[in-house]
Design an enzyme around this catalytic site. Structure first.
Site, mmCIF file in Angstrom:
data_model
loop_
_atom_site.group_PDB
_atom_site.id
_atom_site.type_symbol
_atom_site.label_atom_id
_atom_site.label_comp_id
_atom_site.label_asym_id
_atom_site.label_seq_id
_atom_site.Cartn_x
_atom_site.Cartn_y
_atom_site.Cartn_z
ATOM 1 N N SER A 1 1.721 1.638 -19.863
ATOM 2 C CA SER A 1 1.670 0.539 -18.716
ATOM 3 C C SER A 1 3.374 0.006 -18.940
ATOM 4 O O SER A 1 3.588 -0.863 -17.977
ATOM 5 C CB SER A 1 1.091 -0.663 -19.148
ATOM 6 N N SER B 1 0.929 -0.492 -16.084
ATOM 7 C CA SER B 1 0.441 -1.640 -15.626
ATOM 8 C C SER B 1 0.647 -3.281 -14.882
ATOM 9 O O SER B 1 1.350 -4.329 -14.886
ATOM 10 C CB SER B 1 -1.059 -2.415 -15.837
ATOM 11 N N LYS C 1 5.852 -10.473 -18.330
ATOM 12 C CA LYS C 1 3.738 -9.639 -17.593
ATOM 13 C C LYS C 1 2.726 -10.706 -17.533
ATOM 14 O O LYS C 1 2.562 -11.575 -18.722
ATOM 15 C CB LYS C 1 3.140 -8.218 -18.167
#
Lengths: 439, 88
Positions: free
Chosen positions: A166, A142, A67
């Site tokens: 997330s 996310s 990420k």
């Protein structure tokens, strides 16, 4: 040319046995990452970092991508706002350094929901990634790029962060495994915060064994408890809140693996409310200036505005209540069981048009259905493993979560592996290959 | 307003929401956040929804200095971390 092995553990065996050279493995993974990134729109930066070429290392030649929330040498993370800009500092997040020292190959940074504050992949300025399982389906956030990269076969595993689901939500929407670790088990130094009391680093992969490989490289040996040898399972199934086709499959799996039902309802409701207070307040503090300057994305603005407006005593009370709530939960629910099986979704996975803002069939209820059962776990700080358990009547992946006592990730992974073998076989979940095999 | 800062905190009721709603908007103004009318309405609804949930858990609506203080907050955070480390 034969395809690369499906899992990191199988890749390591191929390299160690000499069936595959380390150099070939690295070249092919870099090539696949570049092609897959274009196809699924999930890469924000490709990296060509130096690699420790030592096939005896625990993650020698294993391609990972993470990420875009972790500090990289010379770059600020993009945080879903755009592509990370050059930074004067040279350091990278220690958790990435640990992986590098274990021999892992960092292929690049992956797209994410803006500031890690959304249950979907949508951002204002970056292309929205496609779901490799079915491009019509939404990608959860996310850690959206992490779910896509793992499901699409671009990387063997990916680090994400989980504040209120997330890691687990993108894992669920992309049909892979996702572990939210115990709060503070994994270093968050060099990781941009959203709500530091709730944030945890997590791992997504196509098998539980691969998650464990990565986890062992980033957690100190004395940091966690050994796996329980014969874990006792219990389950919670609030079927009245769930769509029939999802509840039916979840119930069947729960009945097969667990013989005791528990009622977590009161714990879940209390922890959900208190989580919202903590997340809103801390988001408001972290993003105060961007909110005031009208720079924050809509999700951060809505969450942070609420946080900046609420009485500080709510926040203080939520944190003061936290040890009592955790202790109460552990005593009531994890005394006679080692692992709790709990739903992760209430309905069939949504189309992108149903949960992306501005979508033709946007529905708040459909959006809630993908994160309804997540945030309370972050308030309690306990680990949770998202496990895909099959497909519903629409052919869409269904996942559940396994919850355990703090620092008992290895027990969760042991149970996760039992489910994985029973449902998916010995090779974990296969990556999606869309249109053609680019490998 | 229902919370005087005395008595059993778990028994404090949310007798009126007018004061703390206005105080919430004042906090936003102090933070330099300008809201649209729609945002004001949404924020108020969210605050009311949360207040109801918290009231059922015994969380007071206003600061209660005798009950909540920095020391108690720090102790609670340490206690939570210790619980997570001990694993049970």
């Amino acid at each position: 040319m034969p395809a690369l092995p499906n899992t990191a553990s199988a890749l390591l065996r191929a390299i160690r046995s000499g069936d595959l050279s380390l150099c070939e493995a690295i070249d092919r993974q870099r090539e696949g990452f570049a092609k897959g990134g274009q196809r699924w729109r999930c890469v924000t930066r490709r990296l060509e970092q130096d690699l420790l070429v030592d096939s005896s290392l625990p993650l020698a030649g294993v391609g990972l991508a993470h990420k875009d929330i972790f500090d990289l040498p010379g770059f600020d993370p993009g945080l879903g706002r755009g592509v990370g800009q050059p930074a004067s500092r040279a350091g990278q997040a220690p958790v990435l350094t640990s992986l590098q020292r274990a021999g892992a190959l960092n292929l690049g940074a992956l797209t994410m929901a803006e500031d890690a504050c959304s249950a979907t992949a949508q951002t204002r300025d970056l292309p929205t990634p496609l779901n490799p399982r079915d491009p019509r389906l939404a990608v959860g956030g996310s850690s959206s790029g992490s779910g896509v990269a793992v499901a699409g076969g671009l990387a063997y595993a990916s680090l994400g962060t989980d504040t209120a689901g997330s890691v687990r939500i993108p894992a669920m929407t992309c049909g892979v495994f996702g572990l939210k670790t115990t709060h503070n088990l994994v270093s968050r130094q060099g990781v941009a915060p959203l709500s530091s009391s709730l944030d945890s680093v997590g791992v997504l992969a196509r098998s539980c064994e691969d998650i464990e490989l990565v986890l062992r490289a980033i957690v100190k040996a004395d940091g966690w408890s050994a796996a329980v040898q014969a874990p006792r399972l219990a389950h919670w199934l609030p079927a009245d809140e769930m769509d029939e086709s999802v509840a039916g499959l979840v119930s069947a799996v729960f009945q097969e693996f667990s013989h005791r039902s528990v009622d977590l309802g009161a714990h879940e409701r209390a922890a959900s409310a208190l989580m919202q207070v903590v997340m809103a307040y801390e988001t408001g503090q972290v993003h105060r200036q961007r909110i005031a300057a009208q720079l924050a994305c809509p999700q951060v603005r809505a969450m942070g505005t609420l946080g900046l407006s609420l009485p500080p005593v709510w926040y203080e009370s939520a944190l003061i209540d936290r040890p009592k709530r955790l202790q109460g939960f552990l005593q009531a629910c994890l005394q006679d069981a080692d692992v709790l099986m709990v739903p992760l979704q209430t309905e069939s996975l949504p189309d992108a048009q149903e949960v992306y803002a501005g979508g033709a069939r946007f529905s708040v209820a459909r959006l809630l259905a993908i994160h309804r059962f997540c945030g309370w776990v972050n308030y309690l700080g306990i680990p949770s493993l998202a496990v895909p358990i099959g497909s519903d009547s629409r052919g869409r992946s269904v996942s559940v979560q396994l919850l355990g006592r703090p620092r008992e990730e290895l027990t969760l992974l042991r149970v996760g592996r039992q489910l994985e073998r029973a449902i998916h076989g010995e090779q974990g979940v296969a990556p999606s290959v869309f249109e053609e095999d680019w490998r | 307003m229902g919370n005087s800062g005395t008595g059993d905190p778990d028994k404090r009721a949310f007798e009126s929401d007018a004061d703390w709603l206005e105080q919430g908007l004042q906090r936003l103004s102090t933070a330099g956040v300008d809201l649209t009318e729609t945002e004001v309405s949404k924020t108020k609804k969210s605050l009311q929804r949360l207040s109801l949930a918290l009231a059922s858990l015994g969380v007071p609506a206003e600061a209660a200095p005798a009950w909540v203080g920095p020391d108690r907050l720090a102790v609670a955070v340490d206690a939570f971390d210790s619980l997570l480390k001990s694993g049970r």
